[in-house]
Design a protein around this motif. Structure first.
Motif: not given
Ligand code: GDD
Ligand code: MN
Length: 387
Positions: A22-26, A52-54, A84-94, A98-107
């Protein structure tokens, strides 16, 4: 109850572990509700989950709120020094996941956590490699309170992404993928981008994808972070993805110029053979034979020009590519000849008939060569062969 115990208590007691990035800004005001709804949803889905909060040093205190919540929930926090960019937030999160399944979602709860079990089910069953929360399949929807400008931007953005994928909602920011599939292209993901889903679709090539209908709700607290910068980042990302797929405007123009040169060569050779050297041929097959020789000269010229000028990055094994180019062109030639015959029979001048035939045949060639002769795969094969 810790989340470790959860995995045994949950129905079916699956061993699957899920990491939700979950990428977050404010987003401080959204975090408490987000965490409670997400972990309830993990529980319903019967998985062991982590968030995983980024966070990009949000000035509103998102970090300290997250830290407080991490005492109660399994939340990992990555704190980055600047926006930084939203994509890089997801990549840092990946990377931290540690999951077998990884997901992305808005906060901001635009992505309802209650959809998580539906999104996870096909992955847990092994039916799918990726699930995408989609607003544009049956049952999906968008909260209509978006201003018209936002709707238009979203439409246009989706339109230019269309040729890259068959997905109905390629702009979605709500999806899950197996670690295994993600690993396939993880190091090729473009950190400067805006829509990480598009990069995953193009680079990781998930095969079985399920689009799950979701309702995209209006955010309740805080503000959207969409800005000119995000639009620019998105445009650049799309530009890069198009470049990778090979369909650049520059290449298209070069291909057309080569085609025009080839057409001129074809017509000149055809004109010489039919007009000046008629005694070389049996009268009966004159046009057909002249046309074939003109074709072979032009095709060889076009192949060389295309492979050294329009497709220098796609050069593979030259004799194979030449063979493919000739085969593709033979298809074009067949179309050319049929047109020539039909038009001559219909009483048109043979030069005009040949010209129209070339036009139709070369359009066909363009598509086949782009997708086959000079495909990315062909160039990789060439690179491997050269070592
Ligand atoms: N770390 C970090 N850094 N997070 C950010 C940044 C940033 O610079 N900018 C935005 N975010 C976070 C937000 O805090 C939120 O959790 C999420 O990214 C989405 O931001 P929003 O500002 O709410 O995005 P949106 O509502 O305009 O766009 C959403 O809609 C699209 C569909 O049209 C996003 O979810 C997209 O992913 C989605 O595709
Ligand atoms: Mn939002």
């Amino acid at each position: 109850m810790t989340s470790d115990e959860l995995s045994y208590d949950a129905e079916g007691s699956t061993e699957m572990k899920v990491s939700l990035i979950v990428p977050t800004f404010n987003e401080r005001e959204n975090l408490e509700e987000l965490a409670s709804r997400v972990f309830a949803a993990f529980n319903v889905a019967g998985v062991r989950g982590e968030i995983v909060l980024v966070d990009d040093s949000s000035p509103d205190g998102t970090y300290s709120k997250a830290e407080e919540l991490s005492k109660q929930y399994e939340i990992k926090i990555i704190s980055r020094p600047a926006r930084l960019s939203l994509s890089s937030a997801a990549i840092d999160g990946f990377r931290a996941a540690t999951g077998d399944i990884v997901g992305v979602m808005d906060a901001d709860l635009s992505h309802r956590p209650e959809s998580i079990p539906d999104l996870l089910a096909p992955l847990i069953d092994g039916e799918s490699e990726m699930t995408i929360g989609s607003r544009h399949v049956d049952g999906g929807s968008i909260d209509s309170s978006w201003p018209i400008s936002r709707k238009i931007i979203s439409r246009v953005a989706a339109m230019i992404a269309k040729p890259l994928t068959n997905i109905r909602d390629p702009m979605s920011g709500y999806f899950f993928v197996t670690r295994e599939v993600l690993r396939r292209g993880e190091d090729k993901l473009n950190p400067a981008g805006q829509k990480i889903l598009l990069d995953i679709l193009v680079n990781c090539r998930p095969e079985k994808i399920t689009e799950v209908p979701i309702t995209f709700a209006e955010r309740r607290m805080g503000k959207s972070k969409m800005s000119l910068k995000t639009i620019l980042r998105y445009s650049l990302q799309i530009w890069n993805l198009y470049n990778r797929s090979g369909a650049t405007p520059a290449r298209y123009v070069k291909f057309m110029i080569v085609g025009a040169i080839g057409t001129a060569i074809n017509l000149i050779v055809f004109w010489l053979l039919t007009g000046y050297l008629p005694e070389l041929f049996f009268e009966h097959d004159r046009f057909l034979i002249a046309s074939f020789i003109a074709f072979m000269v032009a095709v060889t010229n076009n192949f060389l020009l295309n492979s050294y000028w329009a497709f220098p990055d796609r050069r593979g094994i030259i004799h194979i590519q030449y063979g493919q180019f000739v085969i593709a062109s033979l298809g074009g030639l067949a179309i050319n000849e049929v047109m020539l015959k039909l038009m001559i029979d219909a009483g048109f001048h043979h030069m005009l008939s040949q010209f129209i035939g070339i036009l139709m045949g070369s359009s066909f060639n363009f598509i086949v060569n782009l997708k086959w002769t000079f495909s990315l795969r062909a160039s990789l094969r060439g690179r491997n062969a050269r070592g």
